[in-house]
Design a protein around this motif. Structure first.
Motif, mmCIF file in Angstrom:
data_model
loop_
_atom_site.group_PDB
_atom_site.id
_atom_site.type_symbol
_atom_site.label_atom_id
_atom_site.label_comp_id
_atom_site.label_asym_id
_atom_site.label_seq_id
_atom_site.Cartn_x
_atom_site.Cartn_y
_atom_site.Cartn_z
ATOM 1 N N ILE A 10 -22.303 36.854 4.339
ATOM 2 C CA ILE A 10 -21.093 36.669 3.551
ATOM 3 C C ILE A 10 -19.894 37.085 4.385
ATOM 4 C CG2 ILE A 10 -19.871 37.214 1.418
ATOM 5 C CD1 ILE A 10 -22.469 38.029 0.156
ATOM 6 N N PHE A 11 -18.863 36.244 4.387
ATOM 7 C CA PHE A 11 -17.616 36.594 5.070
ATOM 8 C C PHE A 11 -16.543 36.797 4.001
ATOM 9 C CE2 PHE A 11 -15.964 36.471 9.514
ATOM 10 C CZ PHE A 11 -14.732 37.057 9.223
ATOM 11 N N PRO A 47 -31.482 29.234 5.169
ATOM 12 C CA PRO A 47 -30.435 30.195 4.840
ATOM 13 C C PRO A 47 -29.074 29.503 4.708
ATOM 14 C CG PRO A 47 -31.821 31.051 6.599
ATOM 15 C CD PRO A 47 -32.209 29.612 6.412
ATOM 16 N N PHE A 48 -28.230 30.041 3.857
ATOM 17 C CA PHE A 48 -26.872 29.522 3.739
ATOM 18 C C PHE A 48 -25.876 30.671 3.771
ATOM 19 C CE2 PHE A 48 -27.963 30.425 -0.649
ATOM 20 C CZ PHE A 48 -26.782 30.703 -1.314
ATOM 21 N N GLY A 49 -24.652 30.346 4.188
ATOM 22 C CA GLY A 49 -23.595 31.337 4.270
ATOM 23 C C GLY A 49 -22.639 31.207 3.103
ATOM 24 N N ILE A 50 -21.929 32.292 2.843
ATOM 25 C CA ILE A 50 -20.960 32.339 1.746
ATOM 26 C C ILE A 50 -19.636 32.866 2.298
ATOM 27 C CG2 ILE A 50 -20.389 33.341 -0.496
ATOM 28 C CD1 ILE A 50 -23.482 33.771 -0.836
ATOM 29 N N ILE A 51 -18.558 32.181 2.009
ATOM 30 C CA ILE A 51 -17.222 32.664 2.339
ATOM 31 C C ILE A 51 -16.554 33.056 1.033
ATOM 32 C CG2 ILE A 51 -14.989 32.111 3.352
ATOM 33 C CD1 ILE A 51 -16.460 30.140 5.206
ATOM 34 N N HIS A 52 -16.236 34.333 0.916
ATOM 35 C CA HIS A 52 -15.765 34.944 -0.323
ATOM 36 C C HIS A 52 -14.284 35.277 -0.154
ATOM 37 C CE1 HIS A 52 -16.740 37.602 -3.921
ATOM 38 N NE2 HIS A 52 -15.590 38.120 -3.538
ATOM 39 N N ILE A 53 -13.406 34.436 -0.708
ATOM 40 C CA ILE A 53 -11.962 34.618 -0.577
ATOM 41 C C ILE A 53 -11.453 35.291 -1.846
ATOM 42 C CG2 ILE A 53 -9.774 33.471 -0.121
ATOM 43 C CD1 ILE A 53 -11.327 31.149 1.103
ATOM 44 N N ASP A 54 -10.994 36.535 -1.723
ATOM 45 C CA ASP A 54 -10.808 37.358 -2.912
ATOM 46 C C ASP A 54 -9.984 38.593 -2.555
ATOM 47 O OD1 ASP A 54 -11.208 38.806 -5.325
ATOM 48 O OD2 ASP A 54 -13.301 38.187 -5.476
ATOM 49 N N ALA A 55 -9.310 39.160 -3.545
ATOM 50 C CA ALA A 55 -8.657 40.450 -3.357
ATOM 51 C C ALA A 55 -9.673 41.582 -3.373
ATOM 52 C CB ALA A 55 -7.625 40.684 -4.461
ATOM 53 N N HIS A 56 -10.889 41.294 -3.870
ATOM 54 C CA HIS A 56 -11.912 42.316 -4.071
ATOM 55 C C HIS A 56 -13.221 41.913 -3.395
ATOM 56 C CE1 HIS A 56 -9.173 42.072 -7.584
ATOM 57 N NE2 HIS A 56 -9.165 43.394 -7.500
ATOM 58 N N PHE A 57 -14.033 42.919 -3.079
ATOM 59 C CA PHE A 57 -15.343 42.655 -2.485
ATOM 60 C C PHE A 57 -16.362 42.161 -3.517
ATOM 61 C CE2 PHE A 57 -13.945 45.598 0.932
ATOM 62 C CZ PHE A 57 -14.302 44.835 2.031
ATOM 63 N N ASP A 58 -16.263 42.637 -4.755
ATOM 64 C CA ASP A 58 -17.274 42.320 -5.775
ATOM 65 C C ASP A 58 -18.672 42.735 -5.325
ATOM 66 O OD1 ASP A 58 -15.136 41.258 -7.117
ATOM 67 O OD2 ASP A 58 -15.705 39.176 -6.845
ATOM 68 N N ILE A 93 -22.826 26.025 3.825
ATOM 69 C CA ILE A 93 -21.928 27.113 3.456
ATOM 70 C C ILE A 93 -21.299 26.835 2.096
ATOM 71 C CG2 ILE A 93 -19.694 28.176 4.017
ATOM 72 C CD1 ILE A 93 -20.471 27.982 6.953
ATOM 73 N N TYR A 94 -21.193 27.893 1.296
ATOM 74 C CA TYR A 94 -20.521 27.808 -0.003
ATOM 75 C C TYR A 94 -19.280 28.678 0.051
ATOM 76 C CZ TYR A 94 -19.831 27.785 -5.065
ATOM 77 O OH TYR A 94 -19.311 27.610 -6.327
ATOM 78 N N ILE A 95 -18.174 28.173 -0.490
ATOM 79 C CA ILE A 95 -16.918 28.921 -0.524
ATOM 80 C C ILE A 95 -16.584 29.259 -1.972
ATOM 81 C CG2 ILE A 95 -14.450 28.885 -0.023
ATOM 82 C CD1 ILE A 95 -14.998 26.843 2.167
ATOM 83 N N THR A 96 -16.322 30.529 -2.236
ATOM 84 C CA THR A 96 -15.871 30.928 -3.563
ATOM 85 C C THR A 96 -14.457 31.487 -3.449
ATOM 86 O OG1 THR A 96 -16.302 32.329 -5.509
ATOM 87 C CG2 THR A 96 -17.053 33.183 -3.371
ATOM 88 N N VAL A 97 -13.550 30.931 -4.244
ATOM 89 C CA VAL A 97 -12.133 31.294 -4.195
ATOM 90 C C VAL A 97 -11.732 31.952 -5.508
ATOM 91 C CG1 VAL A 97 -9.765 30.494 -3.882
ATOM 92 C CG2 VAL A 97 -11.646 29.325 -2.683
#
Length: 313
Positions: free
Chosen positions: A173-174, A131-142, A224-228
């Motif tokens: 997802i955080f 398993p891997f985690g995702i950190i979602h840095i965003d104004a929106h949840f998507d 962990i993957y980070i999406t900005v």
């Protein structure tokens, strides 16, 4: 990789760190762009992001804001994923992400709208055995199931991520910096256990406390993957994006968050939704460039064990 992308040959890009033609095994960081914005629900232009960002990397020095020297880093820029259709572009992006994740190199993707993160996560999911985690840095949840009938919209990135085999639950997802929510998303988060910190909470609680919360929740993951999304920043710092939202993170908060988040086992990250045509000042493009190069510095620092825990300065 030559079969799935147009190779970038310019050695001068990325502060002169690009090493065109080297094998992936020789690289420290592997980059590619996805110049696609067909998944937007409002203003377009993010497809121009990858080229605009690369074009302002010729003259910068290979250093970070903390005066760290990056000149030993070997960047392999695979170029842009291109094709006659979204399916073709996304398949190339997925194959590239799979190969990079398998190689153990730091994956860096430049979007495109936020839908371009979907094939990247699919490729990573296929490559990993845990398993891997995702950190979602965003104004929106998507987190919309679909937008306008499109299951691959930029508003569905988080929802598609939750369907992946190696993303085990909604707490994988955080979400950080969110300050806008669709009615469908509100119902979803009210009925599921979610990890989230609003932009206003980052401001009230401070970066250090925010990082402690994220790190404690995401510590269970070895990868962990980070999406900005550039719209995580307040429009004052990044006006060139399709759906800006007031009340966002400031530039210092975002940079300090990323500094601390790279203490986690980050295997890749992206920067998306930069729309140069919506920003005559080019602030958004410069912000994206800074995010990319600083994150590469964090990756180098961690690998060299130069510094430990984030400390507010």
């Amino acid at each position: 990789m030559k079969k799935v992308s147009k190779m970038i040959q310019e050695e001068g890009i990325w502060a002169g760190l690009n090493r065109p033609g080297i094998d992936m095994e020789e690289a420290d960081i592997v980059v590619y762009g996805i110049p696609y914005d067909g998944g937007v629900s409002f203003r377009s232009g993010a497809k121009e992001g990858p080229a605009a960002i690369r074009n302002i990397t010729y003259t910068i020095p290979p250093t970070t804001e903390r005066w760290e020297d990056l000149s030993s880093l070997k960047i392999l820029d695979l170029g842009d994923m291109e094709g006659a259709s979204r399916d073709e572009i996304f398949l190339q992006a997925e194959v590239a992400a799979y190969s990079i994740a398998k190689s153990g190199k730091l994956l860096t993707m430049i979007g495109g709208d936020h839908s371009t993160t979907i094939p990247v996560l699919k490729g990573i999911d296929r490559a990993l055995e845990k398993p891997f985690g995702i950190i979602h840095i965003d104004a929106h949840f998507d987190l919309c199931h679909e937008m306008g009938g499109d299951l691959l919209s930029h508003g569905s990135t988080g929802r598609r991520a939750l369907e992946l085999e190696n993303v085990p639950d909604t707490e994988s997802i955080f979400f950080v910096g969110v300050r806008s929510v669709e009615s469908e998303e509100l119902a979803f988060i009210q009925n599921h256990d979610m990890n989230m910190i609003k932009a206003l909470e980052v401001r009230r609680n401070g970066v250090e406390k925010t990082l402690e919360t994220i790190q404690s929740k995401m510590a269970r993951f070895e990868q962990i993957y980070i999406t900005v999304d550039i719209d995580s920043l307040d429009p004052a710092y990044a006006p060139g994006t399709g759906t800006p939202q007031f009340g966002g993170l400031d530039s210092r908060e975002l940079l300090d968050l990323l500094y601390g988040l790279f203490e986690l086992p980050v295997i890749g990250f992206d920067v998306v939704e930069v729309s140069p045509k919506l920003d005559d000042s080019a602030l958004s493009v410069f912000a994206a460039r800074k995010i990319l190069t600083e994150c590469w510095g964090h990756h180098q620092r961690k690998n060299k064990n130069i510094r430990g825990k984030y400390v507010a300065e």
